[in-house]
Design a protein around this motif. Structure first.
Motif, PDB file in Angstrom:
ATOM      1  N   ARG A  48       5.588-118.236 -13.458  1.00  0.00           N
ATOM      2  CA  ARG A  48       6.165-117.384 -12.411  1.00  0.00           C
ATOM      3  C   ARG A  48       7.642-117.111 -12.659  1.00  0.00           C
ATOM      4  O   ARG A  48       8.119-115.996 -12.433  1.00  0.00           O
ATOM      5  N   ASP A  49       8.371-118.124 -13.125  1.00  0.00           N
ATOM      6  CA  ASP A  49       9.782-117.925 -13.441  1.00  0.00           C
ATOM      7  C   ASP A  49       9.949-116.916 -14.569  1.00  0.00           C
ATOM      8  O   ASP A  49      10.835-116.055 -14.528  1.00  0.00           O
ATOM      9  N   ILE A  50       9.096-117.007 -15.577  1.00  0.00           N
ATOM     10  CA  ILE A  50       9.143-116.062 -16.690  1.00  0.00           C
ATOM     11  C   ILE A  50       8.879-114.652 -16.169  1.00  0.00           C
ATOM     12  O   ILE A  50       9.571-113.705 -16.537  1.00  0.00           O
ATOM     13  N   ALA A  51       7.902-114.505 -15.300  1.00  0.00           N
ATOM     14  CA  ALA A  51       7.567-113.193 -14.740  1.00  0.00           C
ATOM     15  C   ALA A  51       8.718-112.640 -13.913  1.00  0.00           C
ATOM     16  O   ALA A  51       9.021-111.436 -13.976  1.00  0.00           O
ATOM     17  N   ARG A  52       9.386-113.491 -13.144  1.00  0.00           N
ATOM     18  CA  ARG A  52      10.529-113.041 -12.345  1.00  0.00           C
ATOM     19  C   ARG A  52      11.663-112.530 -13.240  1.00  0.00           C
ATOM     20  O   ARG A  52      12.285-111.508 -12.951  1.00  0.00           O
ATOM     21  N   VAL A  53      11.931-113.255 -14.311  1.00  0.00           N
ATOM     22  CA  VAL A  53      12.992-112.850 -15.234  1.00  0.00           C
ATOM     23  C   VAL A  53      12.627-111.528 -15.892  1.00  0.00           C
ATOM     24  O   VAL A  53      13.458-110.610 -15.983  1.00  0.00           O
ATOM     25  N   GLN A  54      11.395-111.390 -16.344  1.00  0.00           N
ATOM     26  CA  GLN A  54      10.966-110.149 -16.981  1.00  0.00           C
ATOM     27  C   GLN A  54      11.026-108.975 -16.008  1.00  0.00           C
ATOM     28  O   GLN A  54      11.405-107.863 -16.394  1.00  0.00           O
ATOM     29  N   THR A  55      10.673-109.208 -14.762  1.00  0.00           N
ATOM     30  CA  THR A  55      10.724-108.161 -13.745  1.00  0.00           C
ATOM     31  C   THR A  55      12.152-107.686 -13.532  1.00  0.00           C
ATOM     32  O   THR A  55      12.412-106.485 -13.458  1.00  0.00           O
ATOM     33  N   GLU A  56      13.082-108.617 -13.439  1.00  0.00           N
ATOM     34  CA  GLU A  56      14.485-108.245 -13.244  1.00  0.00           C
ATOM     35  C   GLU A  56      15.035-107.510 -14.467  1.00  0.00           C
ATOM     36  O   GLU A  56      15.761-106.527 -14.319  1.00  0.00           O
ATOM     37  N   MET A  57      14.668-107.952 -15.653  1.00  0.00           N
ATOM     38  CA  MET A  57      15.119-107.275 -16.870  1.00  0.00           C
ATOM     39  C   MET A  57      14.595-105.838 -16.904  1.00  0.00           C
ATOM     40  O   MET A  57      15.323-104.908 -17.246  1.00  0.00           O
ATOM     41  N   ARG A  58      13.348-105.656 -16.540  1.00  0.00           N
ATOM     42  CA  ARG A  58      12.747-104.321 -16.525  1.00  0.00           C
ATOM     43  C   ARG A  58      13.392-103.446 -15.454  1.00  0.00           C
ATOM     44  O   ARG A  58      13.635-102.257 -15.676  1.00  0.00           O
ATOM     45  N   ALA A  59      13.669-104.005 -14.292  1.00  0.00           N
ATOM     46  CA  ALA A  59      14.314-103.240 -13.222  1.00  0.00           C
ATOM     47  C   ALA A  59      15.697-102.763 -13.661  1.00  0.00           C
ATOM     48  O   ALA A  59      16.088-101.621 -13.382  1.00  0.00           O
ATOM     49  N   ARG A  60      16.422-103.613 -14.362  1.00  0.00           N
ATOM     50  CA  ARG A  60      17.741-103.221 -14.858  1.00  0.00           C
ATOM     51  C   ARG A  60      17.631-102.140 -15.924  1.00  0.00           C
ATOM     52  O   ARG A  60      18.439-101.222 -15.978  1.00  0.00           O
ATOM     53  N   GLN A  61      16.608-102.221 -16.756  1.00  0.00           N
ATOM     54  CA  GLN A  61      16.402-101.215 -17.790  1.00  0.00           C
ATOM     55  C   GLN A  61      16.069 -99.862 -17.160  1.00  0.00           C
ATOM     56  O   GLN A  61      16.593 -98.821 -17.566  1.00  0.00           O
ATOM     57  N   ILE A  62      15.235 -99.857 -16.147  1.00  0.00           N
ATOM     58  CA  ILE A  62      14.880 -98.618 -15.455  1.00  0.00           C
ATOM     59  C   ILE A  62      16.104 -98.030 -14.767  1.00  0.00           C
ATOM     60  O   ILE A  62      16.331 -96.816 -14.816  1.00  0.00           O
ATOM     61  N   ALA A  63      16.917 -98.880 -14.134  1.00  0.00           N
ATOM     62  CA  ALA A  63      18.128 -98.400 -13.471  1.00  0.00           C
ATOM     63  C   ALA A  63      19.100 -97.797 -14.484  1.00  0.00           C
ATOM     64  O   ALA A  63      19.716 -96.754 -14.207  1.00  0.00           O
ATOM     65  N   ALA A  64      19.208 -98.399 -15.646  1.00  0.00           N
ATOM     66  CA  ALA A  64      20.096 -97.868 -16.676  1.00  0.00           C
ATOM     67  C   ALA A  64      19.572 -96.546 -17.211  1.00  0.00           C
ATOM     68  O   ALA A  64      20.357 -95.608 -17.458  1.00  0.00           O
ATOM     69  N   ASP A  65      18.262 -96.440 -17.380  1.00  0.00           N
ATOM     70  CA  ASP A  65      17.667 -95.188 -17.844  1.00  0.00           C
ATOM     71  C   ASP A  65      17.867 -94.072 -16.819  1.00  0.00           C
ATOM     72  O   ASP A  65      18.158 -92.930 -17.186  1.00  0.00           O
ATOM     73  N   ASN A  66      17.713 -94.394 -15.546  1.00  0.00           N
ATOM     74  CA  ASN A  66      17.931 -93.404 -14.495  1.00  0.00           C
ATOM     75  C   ASN A  66      19.388 -92.967 -14.419  1.00  0.00           C
ATOM     76  O   ASN A  66      19.675 -91.802 -14.206  1.00  0.00           O
ATOM     77  N   ALA A  67      20.298 -93.899 -14.605  1.00  0.00           N
ATOM     78  CA  ALA A  67      21.721 -93.569 -14.602  1.00  0.00           C
ATOM     79  C   ALA A  67      22.068 -92.675 -15.786  1.00  0.00           C
ATOM     80  O   ALA A  67      22.875 -91.735 -15.652  1.00  0.00           O
ATOM     81  N   ALA A  68      21.463 -92.937 -16.932  1.00  0.00           N
ATOM     82  CA  ALA A  68      21.707 -92.119 -18.118  1.00  0.00           C
ATOM     83  C   ALA A  68      21.126 -90.715 -17.939  1.00  0.00           C
ATOM     84  O   ALA A  68      21.702 -89.725 -18.401  1.00  0.00           O
ATOM     85  N   ALA A  69      19.995 -90.616 -17.263  1.00  0.00           N
ATOM     86  CA  ALA A  69      19.359 -89.324 -17.031  1.00  0.00           C
ATOM     87  C   ALA A  69      20.163 -88.488 -16.025  1.00  0.00           C
ATOM     88  O   ALA A  69      20.154 -87.257 -16.094  1.00  0.00           O
ATOM     89  N   GLN A  70      20.848 -89.173 -15.109  1.00  0.00           N
ATOM     90  CA  GLN A  70      21.659 -88.470 -14.113  1.00  0.00           C
ATOM     91  C   GLN A  70      22.869 -87.796 -14.770  1.00  0.00           C
ATOM     92  O   GLN A  70      23.320 -86.759 -14.311  1.00  0.00           O
ATOM     93  N   ASN A  71      23.389 -88.405 -15.814  1.00  0.00           N
ATOM     94  CA  ASN A  71      24.599 -87.875 -16.476  1.00  0.00           C
ATOM     95  C   ASN A  71      24.235 -86.938 -17.528  1.00  0.00           C
ATOM     96  O   ASN A  71      23.858 -86.174 -17.973  1.00  0.00           O
TER      97      ASN A  71
END
Length: 71
Positions: A48-71
């Motif tokens: 479960r800890d591994i899954a939580r870490v992977q989820t947060e890493m993926r959420a940050r990656q999606i947020a960065a991709d969305n920020a890059a797409a906005q610019n």
């Protein structure tokens, strides 16, 4: 480890936690195979800890991709 604690970590710390979690899971599986594991519930918690870490890493990656797409 709680999700609020995970959100406060940096990207490098998240990668380190993921690596540590996978190593611990490997060791727990090895102990289980050799019948040396006392607390079998620990395997579930580590997964479960591994899954939580992977989820947060993926959420940050999606947020960065969305920020890059906005610019």
């Amino acid at each position: 480890m709680k999700s609020t604690e995970i959100r406060e970590l940096t990207d490098d710390e998240l990668a380190k936690k993921l690596e540590e979690g996978r190593a611990e899971l490997f060791n727990l599986r090895f102990q289980m195979a050799t019948s040396q594991l006392d607390n079998t519930a620990r395997v579930r918690l580590v997964k479960r800890d591994i899954a939580r870490v992977q989820t947060e890493m993926r959420a940050r990656q999606i947020a960065a991709d969305n920020a890059a797409a906005q610019n």
